[in-house]
Enzyme design. Structure first.
Site, PDB file in Angstrom:
ATOM      1  N   HIS A  59      17.220  46.718  28.892  1.00 38.29           N
ATOM      2  CA  HIS A  59      18.177  47.640  29.522  1.00 38.29           C
ATOM      3  C   HIS A  59      19.466  46.882  29.843  1.00 38.29           C
ATOM      4  O   HIS A  59      19.444  45.895  30.593  1.00 38.29           O
ATOM      5  CB  HIS A  59      17.575  48.248  30.794  1.00 38.29           C
ATOM      6  CG  HIS A  59      16.442  49.187  30.498  1.00 38.29           C
ATOM      7  ND1 HIS A  59      15.307  49.269  31.266  1.00 38.29           N
ATOM      8  CD2 HIS A  59      16.294  50.088  29.487  1.00 38.29           C
ATOM      9  CE1 HIS A  59      14.499  50.188  30.746  1.00 38.29           C
ATOM     10  NE2 HIS A  59      15.071  50.693  29.666  1.00 38.29           N
ATOM     11  N   GLU A  73       9.614  43.922  37.425  1.00 35.96           N
ATOM     12  CA  GLU A  73      10.885  44.402  37.994  1.00 35.96           C
ATOM     13  C   GLU A  73      11.273  43.374  39.054  1.00 35.96           C
ATOM     14  O   GLU A  73      10.626  43.268  40.100  1.00 35.96           O
ATOM     15  CB  GLU A  73      10.711  45.788  38.640  1.00 35.96           C
ATOM     16  CG  GLU A  73      10.450  46.915  37.661  1.00 35.96           C
ATOM     17  CD  GLU A  73      11.699  47.392  36.921  1.00 35.96           C
ATOM     18  OE1 GLU A  73      12.791  46.851  37.168  1.00 35.96           O
ATOM     19  OE2 GLU A  73      11.561  48.294  36.079  1.00 35.96           O
TER      20      GLU A  73
HETATM   21 ZN   LIG Z   1      14.626  48.180  32.940  1.00 31.27          ZN
END
Ligand SMILES: [Zn+2]
Length: 440
Positions: free
Chosen positions: A207, A401
């Site tokens: 991302h 994360e």
């Molecule tokens: Zn991500």
């Protein structure tokens, strides 16, 4: 007869009017969609970020329904922890009404995203880089040994650093794994002394806007490349940045760009969410068919050259462990992501995840939550983690994360310096487990 002819004419007229109305509505919707999708052009004036605390599954479902709506962008997905949602100015009134009606507690995390970007440290670094000649020279030639991970590098600088250090090590090689949509070279660094050793594959930055992720993978590489003892027993493939097109677009044009940069026919909206594009329950949950959505899963599985590059590497080197870094939230996630289900080896994944989280807590006093993706977040299918376990047979899979210390996508230099160490600590614990249990 006359009456029925008149009725027929009236019906035909009404039907034409209805058709015209529907066409106008559709055209308005498409225009509105394109307008809202493009009107910020990376500016984000008036955009707000709300912090939400949905404490029931019904409330999470209300938030989830906003994913497909225009003008909404989840920075941190709804789940057990608080989530962050960026809302376009046009939607804010309606959104606040809806949250009040659903009794979902909201607080304003960022009052004006454009203002936040102007004040933000990482963004200021970018501006300094353009305006200050002395700083520019220093930033353009970061030195691997002395690089302190206090700022975010351009992709070209990452490549320069990696190529420079790999050239000096006999156990390291740079492998070209593909080419992005915009023609950038995609690389992996292979660290190995023996091809029969168990393989660990690490990537980051699928991302674009999650800048802390590729920096963390670079830091892991910096530490691993000189760890001769570990490289004797294990082989590593390390992809510092999986979506360089999206990363560079996020640096230069639109700070919150998440997707790849590919073009989709019949729309001006670009890009696919790489982490919804893998062929594992593709397009089933937590994804969008709208090319303008940040969560667009693509016209078909593996439509993106970036996801195909990772697929091909995983299928050819067959890792025993795959770790993918994202930012942010402070979570250690394992499959499955597509549905609230657990893989057979979830106790091993959970215990090892806990062990790694405990080590980060011990060293840095920072807590990472551990669990299956769908236990900590809502279902999202087509991720690289699910695919690698389901289709490529990788046994140990984690999606991390990284912690953000409340700075969301913009950890400050001192925060980034600590975050990369979290990532490295997690990998050290994971690596030791593979060494002890999977190496001969
Ligand atoms: Zn991500």
């Amino acid at each position: 007869m006359l009456q029925s002819t008149q009725r027929l004419r009236q019906c035909a007229m009404m039907s034409r009017q209805q058709e015209k109305f529907q066409k106008t509505l559709h055209a308005t919707f498409v225009c509105l969609n394109l307008f809202v999708a493009f009107n910020h052009a990376g500016d984000y004036n008036g955009y707000m970020v709300y912090q939400l605390s949905p404490n029931t599954s019904e409330k999470i479902a209300v938030l989830k329904s906003l994913e497909s709506a225009t003008g909404y962008d989840f920075w941190q997905e709804p789940g057990r922890k608080t989530s962050h949602l960026m809302v376009a100015p046009e939607q804010q009134h309606e959104f606040e009404k809806r949250m009040a009606a659903s009794q979902i507690q909201t607080t304003i995390a960022i009052n004006n995203v454009a203002e936040h970007l102007r004040k933000d440290g990482t963004f200021r670094d970018g501006q300094k880089e353009k305006s200050n000649k002395g700083t520019r020279r220093r930033f353009l030639r970061p030195d691997w040994k002395n690089f302190l991970f206090e700022r975010y590098l351009k992709y070209n600088d990452m490549l320069r650093l990696v190529n420079g250090v790999v050239a000096k090590k006999s156990t390291a090689n740079v492998i070209t794994i593909g080419q992005t949509y915009q023609g950038r070279k995609m690389i992996a660094v292979k660290l190995s002394t023996c091809d029969n050793n168990p393989v660990i594959l690490i990537d980051g930055g699928i991302h674009g806007r999650e800048w802390a992720a590729p920096m963390s993978v670079l830091y892991i590489l910096q530490k691993l490349i000189d760890d001769d003892e570990v490289i004797k027993k294990l082989t590593f493939y390390i992809i510092p940045l999986l979506n360089p097109d999206g990363y560079e677009y996020s640096r230069r044009k639109d700070r919150y760009w998440r997707k790849t940069m590919s073009k989709t026919p019949f729309t001006k909206c670009r890009g696919v969410d790489g982490n919804r594009n893998f062929d594992s329950h593709w397009n089933e949950s937590g994804t969008e068919g709208d090319p303008c959505s940040q969560l667009y899963s693509g016209p078909e599985p593996f439509s993106e050259s970036e996801t195909r590059a990772l697929r091909d590497l995983i299928t050819s080197v067959r890792p025993v462990m795959y770790i993918t870094f994202h930012s942010y939230g402070g979570l250690i996630l394992y499959p499955w992501g597509y549905a609230p289900d657990l893989p057979d080896n979830w106790p091993e994944l959970h215990l090892l995840g806990k062990k790694a989280a405990d080590e980060v807590k011990r060293l840095f006093n920072t807590e990472y939550a551990v669990g299956a993706s769908t236990n900590l977040l809502y279902p999202a299918s087509g991720g690289s983690d699910d695919w690698s376990m389901e289709k490529a047979g990788v046994q140990l899979v984690y999606c991390i994360e990284l912690e953000d210390f409340g700075s969301k996508f913009e950890p400050s230099p001192s925060e980034l310096k600590e975050i990369v160490q979290h990532a490295n600590t997690l990998v050290q614990v994971f690596t030791k487990h593979v060494e002890e249990n999977y190496a001969s």
